[in-house]
Scaffold this active site. Structure first.
Site, mmCIF file in Angstrom:
data_model
loop_
_atom_site.group_PDB
_atom_site.id
_atom_site.type_symbol
_atom_site.label_atom_id
_atom_site.label_comp_id
_atom_site.label_asym_id
_atom_site.label_seq_id
_atom_site.Cartn_x
_atom_site.Cartn_y
_atom_site.Cartn_z
ATOM 1 N N CYS A 2 -2.816 33.522 38.857
ATOM 2 C CA CYS A 2 -1.897 34.442 39.946
ATOM 3 C C CYS A 2 -2.849 35.737 40.021
ATOM 4 O O CYS A 2 -3.005 36.289 39.064
ATOM 5 C CB CYS A 2 -0.115 35.188 39.714
ATOM 6 S SG CYS A 2 0.289 33.667 39.149
ATOM 7 N N GLY A 100 3.770 36.931 36.252
ATOM 8 C CA GLY A 100 4.557 36.758 35.392
ATOM 9 C C GLY A 100 5.821 35.742 35.880
ATOM 10 O O GLY A 100 5.525 35.106 36.599
ATOM 11 N N GLU A 487 -12.341 20.808 29.857
ATOM 12 C CA GLU A 487 -12.733 21.629 30.965
ATOM 13 C C GLU A 487 -13.171 21.834 32.265
ATOM 14 O O GLU A 487 -13.059 21.850 33.582
ATOM 15 C CB GLU A 487 -12.627 22.788 30.592
ATOM 16 C CG GLU A 487 -11.993 23.650 29.711
ATOM 17 C CD GLU A 487 -12.642 25.114 29.980
ATOM 18 O OE1 GLU A 487 -13.491 24.879 28.489
ATOM 19 O OE2 GLU A 487 -11.886 26.294 29.596
ATOM 20 N N HIS A 503 -11.808 9.060 7.704
ATOM 21 C CA HIS A 503 -9.774 8.812 7.874
ATOM 22 C C HIS A 503 -9.301 9.113 8.715
ATOM 23 O O HIS A 503 -8.045 9.490 9.264
ATOM 24 C CB HIS A 503 -9.534 11.253 8.094
ATOM 25 C CG HIS A 503 -10.321 11.325 6.013
ATOM 26 N ND1 HIS A 503 -9.529 10.230 4.904
ATOM 27 C CD2 HIS A 503 -11.452 11.635 6.081
ATOM 28 C CE1 HIS A 503 -10.672 10.896 3.718
ATOM 29 N NE2 HIS A 503 -11.619 12.271 3.947
ATOM 30 N N LYS A 602 -8.416 31.942 34.967
ATOM 31 C CA LYS A 602 -9.215 32.318 33.667
ATOM 32 C C LYS A 602 -8.255 33.467 32.116
ATOM 33 O O LYS A 602 -8.702 33.054 31.149
ATOM 34 C CB LYS A 602 -10.011 33.821 34.569
ATOM 35 C CG LYS A 602 -11.013 33.750 33.480
ATOM 36 C CD LYS A 602 -12.235 32.722 33.126
ATOM 37 C CE LYS A 602 -12.869 33.981 32.645
ATOM 38 N NZ LYS A 602 -13.881 33.083 31.272
HETATM 39 C C1 AGP Z 1 -12.151 27.964 27.854
HETATM 40 O O1 AGP Z 1 -13.531 27.896 28.696
HETATM 41 C C2 AGP Z 1 -10.890 29.167 27.856
HETATM 42 N N1 AGP Z 1 -11.127 29.749 29.737
HETATM 43 C C3 AGP Z 1 -10.213 29.616 27.598
HETATM 44 O O2 AGP Z 1 -9.529 28.163 26.936
HETATM 45 C C4 AGP Z 1 -9.852 30.989 27.154
HETATM 46 O O3 AGP Z 1 -10.656 30.891 25.984
HETATM 47 C C5 AGP Z 1 -8.017 30.901 26.811
HETATM 48 O O4 AGP Z 1 -7.544 30.686 27.592
HETATM 49 C C6 AGP Z 1 -8.310 32.582 26.133
HETATM 50 O O5 AGP Z 1 -8.301 33.085 26.813
HETATM 51 P P1 AGP Z 1 -8.748 34.869 27.040
HETATM 52 O O6 AGP Z 1 -10.451 34.699 25.374
HETATM 53 O O7 AGP Z 1 -9.402 35.586 27.376
HETATM 54 O O8 AGP Z 1 -8.127 35.162 24.933
#
Ligand code: AGP
Length: 607
Positions: A2, A100, A487, A503, A602
């Protein structure tokens, strides 16, 4: 996740709003909308899909000078035009954009419906304009404050009133908002990247603060209505990241930026001759470091993987018990917080709700937690108060690449600092410092000749399943490689510690299954070699990431990718590079939207 933009000034608002949304596209979204105060009313347009769609829909829009806009990442209700923001009150004279989650939305919706309000969307946000309308009797500030008294949850909101084109009202509780003060105009955004092209003078709103925003003016108030001192800061011109520097995608640009970003993270922090490291932001003297009995890194996704690699180094070099926790699990599993432990919250954005939740839980129980964060002034950086900035520069691509290597680098610098207060001798300290110092050179060397990535792409792009494996420092790298491929290429894959193969996962191997093994020259190499022979015997196509000159592994592999010879603890900083490139080029081969992969955001600012 958002994005919000608001504008009030004397020029046409629409282009500013649309460009502001475009600059926040990388955060992830599925619909977009805009509301302008125009001709004494509210002019609204919303679309699903990309900001480009919205831009087309508003191309002939009016010339209003006040407006708000939003990119939505669906939580409550599907991806529809009706659910896109802004949302309006019943009279269509109050418009709200919101980041939020309103947690008590259902109760509020029922109560408002009982009073005759008709809802037009399935969103939690829509309760806000209706509540504000309910309390509005001519004073926008009072109406917003009274409405917020009823809201439980997190929010960053901007509210426009058709009756008051001279102001916008902004409020924050948990979702970041920044007001950029320009010459006779003000730009509001959830991300400084939407502000920096207009002004570098900004006010970051804190939790439980609101602002009355006029053209070129911001007045900040507490939720009790009291006026607060204005803390105007200058943001870094670095925030202006619209430029891909000639690369077709931000992800590729950021992969190639790693020699620079790692160097920035090391800058001024390593004293090679004394084998020492210094991290001023921790404000810790040797006496404080010696008191640490355990280190726990906490993070999500890529940051969790970086935290794992860091914890391994801390235990191996500093001989302090260390491990990494998934933030979303940690915050809810009623953890024991030891008083002599140091927690490190690892987060690129500094806004991840789960990591922030874990930080707050640790603080509530009296634990000591510091940040390992990229975005300066972000919520986790401010909540922890002390920590390490990784200085990787703005990361725009949703798939994290340069942040991973800078997070690991920062944790290794911390490891050296901690280890030298313990058993690590001067010569070993010097060796660790030298190994760290030479990483940017090795990364450059690898990126200049990345090996047969295109052959790997041919093998994995149509695979039904891809297995990544590694041991020790290469296990978090395997996890990170699999995460990247999921991803960016949306391929079914998973990562296992090589020792776990027998395993269970070995049942997945059939003739031709691609197995990507991270097997650098370290003391786990022999063990992984045995695991490779096991999968080879079952028909796997082996793609090995190995140390230059390791002919035995190269001969065993169907495709061999050589990385420079480095010390084991810095190996994640080079072994991860081919995995980033494999994900990127596989995504390209499959026609994926590289910088904005489906369903992802992001900064994940909701749980
Ligand atoms: C990584 O490629 C992802 N976009 C995702 O796992 C990211 O690392 C995770 O959401 C944590 O984000 P942050 O480092 O901003 O806390």
């Amino acid at each position: 996740m958002c994005g919000i933009v608001g504008f009030i000034g004397s020029r046409r608002a629409l282009p500013v709003l649309v460009e502001g949304l475009r600059r926040q596209e990388y955060r992830g979204y599925d619909s977009a909308g805009v509301a302008l105060v125009s001709d004494g009313g509210m002019w609204v347009r919303k679309t699903t899909g990309r900001v480009a769609e919205l831009a087309r829909a508003v191309a002939d829009g009016p010339g209003g000078v006040v407006g708000i806009a939003h990119t939505r990442w669906a939580t409550h209700g599907g991806v529809t035009v009706a659910n896109a923001h802004p949302h309006l009150d019943s009279l269509e004279r109050i418009a709200v954009v919101h980041n939020g989650i309103v947690e008590n939305e259902r109760a509020l919706r029922r109560a408002l419906q009982a009073e005759g309000v008709v809802f037009r969307s399935e969103t939690d946000t829509e309760v806000l304009p209706h509540l504000i309308r309910k309390f509005y009797s001519g004073n926008p500030t009072d109406a917003v404050l009274r409405a917020l008294e009823h809201i439980r949850g997190t929010y960053g909101i901007v509210v426009a009133f058709a009756d008051h084109p001279e102001m916008l009202i902004v409020a924050r509780n948990g979702s970041p908002l920044v007001c950029g003060i320009g010459d006779g105009e003000t730009v509001i955004a959830s991300d400084p990247q939407a502000v920096v092209e207009h002004t570098r003078r900004v006010v970051y709103l804190q939790d439980r603060e609101m602002a009355i925003v006029r053209a070129g003016e911001v007045e900040v108030r507490g939720f009790d209505g009291g006026v607060l001192d204005l803390n105007v800061q200058l943001i870094d011109a670095d925030y202006d990241v619209a430029n891909r520097e000639g690369f077709p995608h931000f992800m590729l640009k950021e992969i190639h930026e790693q020699p620079r970003s790692i160097r920035r993270c090391l800058l001024g922090r390593i004293q090679r001759e004394d084998g020492l490291a210094k991290l001023g932001g921790l404000s810790m003297k040797p006496r404080d470091l010696v008191a640490i009995q355990r280190v726990i890194t906490v993070g999500c996704g890529t940051s969790f993987h970086a935290g794992m690699a860091g914890a391994m180094a801390i235990e191996a070099l500093a001989r302090v018990p260390a491990h990494c926790e998934i933030a979303s699990e940690y915050r809810y599993r009623h953890p024991i917080i030891e008083r002599d432990a140091l927690f490190l919250a690892v987060s690129q954005s500094g806004e991840t709700a789960d990591t922030l939740g874990a930080v707050q839980e640790i603080q509530l129980k009296g634990g000591q937690v510091m940040g390992v964060v990229n975005v300066v002034g972000s919520t986790i950086a401010r909540t922890t108060g002390r920590g390490v900035y990784i200085h990787s520069g703005p990361e725009v691509a949703v798939a994290s690449t340069k942040a991973f290597t800078s997070q690991v680098t920062a944790l290794l610098v911390f490891t050296l600092m901690l280890a030298r207060t313990r058993d690590l001798s001067l010569p070993r300290g010097q060796a660790v410092a030298a190994a760290l110092d030479s990483v940017p050179e090795h990364v450059t060397h690898y990126l200049q000749n990345p090996g047969p990535i295109d052959q790997v792409v041919e093998v994995v792009k149509n695979a039904r399943y891809v297995l990544f494996m590694g041991r020790g420092y290469s296990y978090p790298v395997a996890l990170e490689g699999a995460l990247k491929l999921k991803e960016i290429a949306y391929l079914p894959c998973e990562a296992y510690a090589s020792g776990e193969m027998k395993h269970g996962p070995i049942a997945m191997i059939e003739e031709g299954t691609p197995v990507i093994a991270i097997v650098p020259m370290d003391d786990q190499r022999e063990k992984t070699l045995s695991n490779l022979k096991e999968v080879e015997a079952r028909g796997a196509r082996i793609i090995a990431i190995h140390t230059e000159g390791d002919e035995e592994i190269a001969a065993l592999a169907d495709i061999a990718i050589a990385i420079p010879a480095v010390a084991d603890f810095v190996s994640p900083l080079v072994t991860v590079l081919p995995l980033q490139l494999i994900a990127y080029h596989t995504g390209i081969a499959l026609g994926r939207d590289i910088d904005k992969p489906r369903n992802l955001a992001k900064s994940v600012t909701v749980e």
